[in-house]
Design an enzyme around this catalytic site. Structure first.
Site, mmCIF file in Angstrom:
data_model
loop_
_atom_site.group_PDB
_atom_site.id
_atom_site.type_symbol
_atom_site.label_atom_id
_atom_site.label_comp_id
_atom_site.label_asym_id
_atom_site.label_seq_id
_atom_site.Cartn_x
_atom_site.Cartn_y
_atom_site.Cartn_z
ATOM 1 N N HIS A 16 0.868 -1.207 0.000
ATOM 2 C CA HIS A 16 0.000 0.000 0.000
ATOM 3 C C HIS A 16 0.888 1.235 0.000
ATOM 4 C CE1 HIS A 16 -3.835 2.108 1.566
ATOM 5 N NE2 HIS A 16 -2.970 3.046 1.210
ATOM 6 N N HIS A 18 1.417 5.444 -1.797
ATOM 7 C CA HIS A 18 0.996 6.556 -2.672
ATOM 8 C C HIS A 18 2.250 7.133 -3.321
ATOM 9 C CE1 HIS A 18 -3.093 6.707 -0.932
ATOM 10 N NE2 HIS A 18 -2.463 6.207 0.117
ATOM 11 N N LYS A 102 -9.481 -0.378 -5.665
ATOM 12 C CA LYS A 102 -9.519 0.297 -4.357
ATOM 13 C C LYS A 102 -10.863 0.980 -4.151
ATOM 14 C CE LYS A 102 -7.958 2.105 -0.518
ATOM 15 N NZ LYS A 102 -6.865 2.999 -0.217
ATOM 16 N N HIS A 139 -10.573 1.251 1.959
ATOM 17 C CA HIS A 139 -10.368 2.275 2.992
ATOM 18 C C HIS A 139 -11.600 2.173 3.890
ATOM 19 C CE1 HIS A 139 -8.811 6.217 4.552
ATOM 20 N NE2 HIS A 139 -9.998 6.122 5.116
ATOM 21 N N HIS A 177 -4.719 -0.451 6.043
ATOM 22 C CA HIS A 177 -4.213 0.362 7.163
ATOM 23 C C HIS A 177 -5.136 0.339 8.393
ATOM 24 C CE1 HIS A 177 -6.899 3.113 5.099
ATOM 25 N NE2 HIS A 177 -6.024 3.462 4.201
ATOM 26 N N ASP A 251 1.412 2.715 3.553
ATOM 27 C CA ASP A 251 0.543 3.881 3.343
ATOM 28 C C ASP A 251 1.367 5.163 3.322
ATOM 29 O OD1 ASP A 251 -1.774 5.212 2.729
ATOM 30 O OD2 ASP A 251 -2.464 5.383 4.793
HETATM 31 O O1 DOR Z 1 -3.583 9.752 5.508
HETATM 32 C C1 DOR Z 1 -3.903 9.390 4.393
HETATM 33 N N1 DOR Z 1 -3.341 9.929 3.286
HETATM 34 N N2 DOR Z 1 -4.859 8.471 4.275
HETATM 35 C C2 DOR Z 1 -5.370 8.145 3.080
HETATM 36 O O2 DOR Z 1 -6.241 7.321 3.039
HETATM 37 C C3 DOR Z 1 -4.910 8.835 1.848
HETATM 38 C C4 DOR Z 1 -3.567 9.373 2.009
HETATM 39 C C5 DOR Z 1 -3.164 10.342 0.907
HETATM 40 O O3 DOR Z 1 -3.396 10.042 -0.265
HETATM 41 O O4 DOR Z 1 -2.586 11.381 1.227
HETATM 42 ZN ZN ZN Z 2 -3.409 5.052 1.507
#
Ligand code: DOR
Ligand code: ZN
Length: 348
Positions: A16, A18, A102, A139, A177, A251
């Protein structure tokens, strides 16, 4: 007892992360690509990755941003909306473009405005995914201002997840998460090939009091929000148990410093530079280093029906704490996660 000074792990994957796009992607990608062999890449860009064609382009952008000879493999995901076309989704899965889809409840978190307003609208999509064996990544928070932010994951289990699993008992689900004892217990009640969860380094390290220790700490703010200490302890027990239903997902979610240190700071913690070191510290504190390889490198591939990596990575424990630099992006920067304890392990 003799303290351990070296540790060898199968090269881990991040289930997971980004990675964003553009300059941000080019600046953060190396931290993931050097520490992990593969990563499940989240689709919440602006605009989101909603179709197979979007994912093909985004994957190319990631591959182009990799340094030469990198063998990092991005595993792409589809951002579900009320309008997701099941034929495009399943064809993207069967042709190897998508690894999973997702589910962001609309409004739950960063870039989730085009997410799903009501999961009942997606029953035909979930049936198609279930038939194809395509994992659904969730989520898990209800989006209701009336429900206290600290209760939103717990309520999601009862109001959304359990009914959804009853309607689609064969759907493979990752509860992403997780942050509560109820989520740990719920995941343990499922079949390991049908229900699993990722656990982040920050939710293993930080409780809700840490968010307000001496003042508000915007760099510890993420969603789902960290909970009370007994929930953090439940997450640590689950991760350190070796139970195959729990695996590594950082995450890691980079945001520029001005967007975090703001009157309305955004959610997300950038931990790719030190996620592995943080997991090692947590497992070491809990005398569970022998369970770390399962959590970091074996349980994820088993759930996703993928090969375990063959490469190994060796860590050594130094005498002094390591520091991790901010990442410069244009005139700004991204702050790396600072767990509330020193990190002594480094990659050899
Ligand atoms: O804290 C987070 N940031 N939780 C999420 O689900 C998305 C993520 C983000 O993309 O910044
Ligand atoms: Zn995430």
């Amino acid at each position: 007892m003799k303290t351990k000074k070296a540790l060898t792990l199968t090269k881990p994957d991040d289930w997971h992360v980004h990675l964003r796009s553009g300059e941000m992607l080019s600046k953060v990608l190396g931290d993931t690509a050097t520490n992990f062999n593969r990563a499940i890449v989240m689709p919440n860009l602006s605009p989101p990755i909603k179709t197979t064609a979007d994912a093909v382009l985004y994957k190319q952008e990631i591959e182009t941003a990799l340094i030469e000879n990198s063998d990092f493999i991005p595993l792409m995901t589809c951002y579900l909306t009320d309008e997701t076309d099941p034929d495009d989704l399943i064809s993207g899965f069967k042709t190897g473009v998508f690894t999973a889809a997702k589910l962001y409840p609309a409004g739950a978190t960063t870039n989730s405005d085009s997410g799903v307003t009501n999961v009942l609208l997606l029953d035909s999509v979930f049936s198609a995914m279930s038939d194809a064996g395509m994992p659904l990544l969730i989520h898990g928070e209800v989006v209701d201002h009336e429900i206290d932010i600290f209760d939103r994951e717990h309520k999601f289990i009862e109001l959304v997840l359990e009914p959804l699993r009853n309607r689609h008992p064969n759907l493979k689900i990752v509860f992403e998460h997780i942050t509560t004892r109820s989520a740990v217990e719920y995941v343990k009640s499922g079949q390991p090939d049908k229900l699993a969860a990722t656990i982040t380094p920050h939710h293993l390290s930080v409780n809700r009091s840490d968010l307000f220790a001496g003042g508000v700490r915007p760099h510890l703010y993420c969603l789902p929000i960290p909970k009370k200490e007994h929930h953090r302890v439940a997450l640590v027990e689950a991760a350190c148990s070796g139970d195959k239903r729990f695996f590594l997902g950082t995450d890691s979610a980079p945001h520029l410093i001005e967007e975090k240190e703001s009157a309305c700071g955004c959610a997300g913690i950038y931990n790719s530079p030190n996620a592995l070191q943080t997991y090692i510290a947590i497992f070491e504190q809990n005398n569970a280093l022998d369970k770390l390889n399962s959590f970091a490198a074996l349980n994820g591939p088993e759930f996703y029906n993928l090969q375990v990596n063959t490469e190994e990575v060796c860590f050594i424990k130094g005498a002094n704490p390591t520091s991790f630099d901010d990442v410069c992006v244009g005139d700004s920067r991204i702050k790396a996660f600072a767990p509330p304890f020193p990190l002594f392990w480094t990659v050899r």
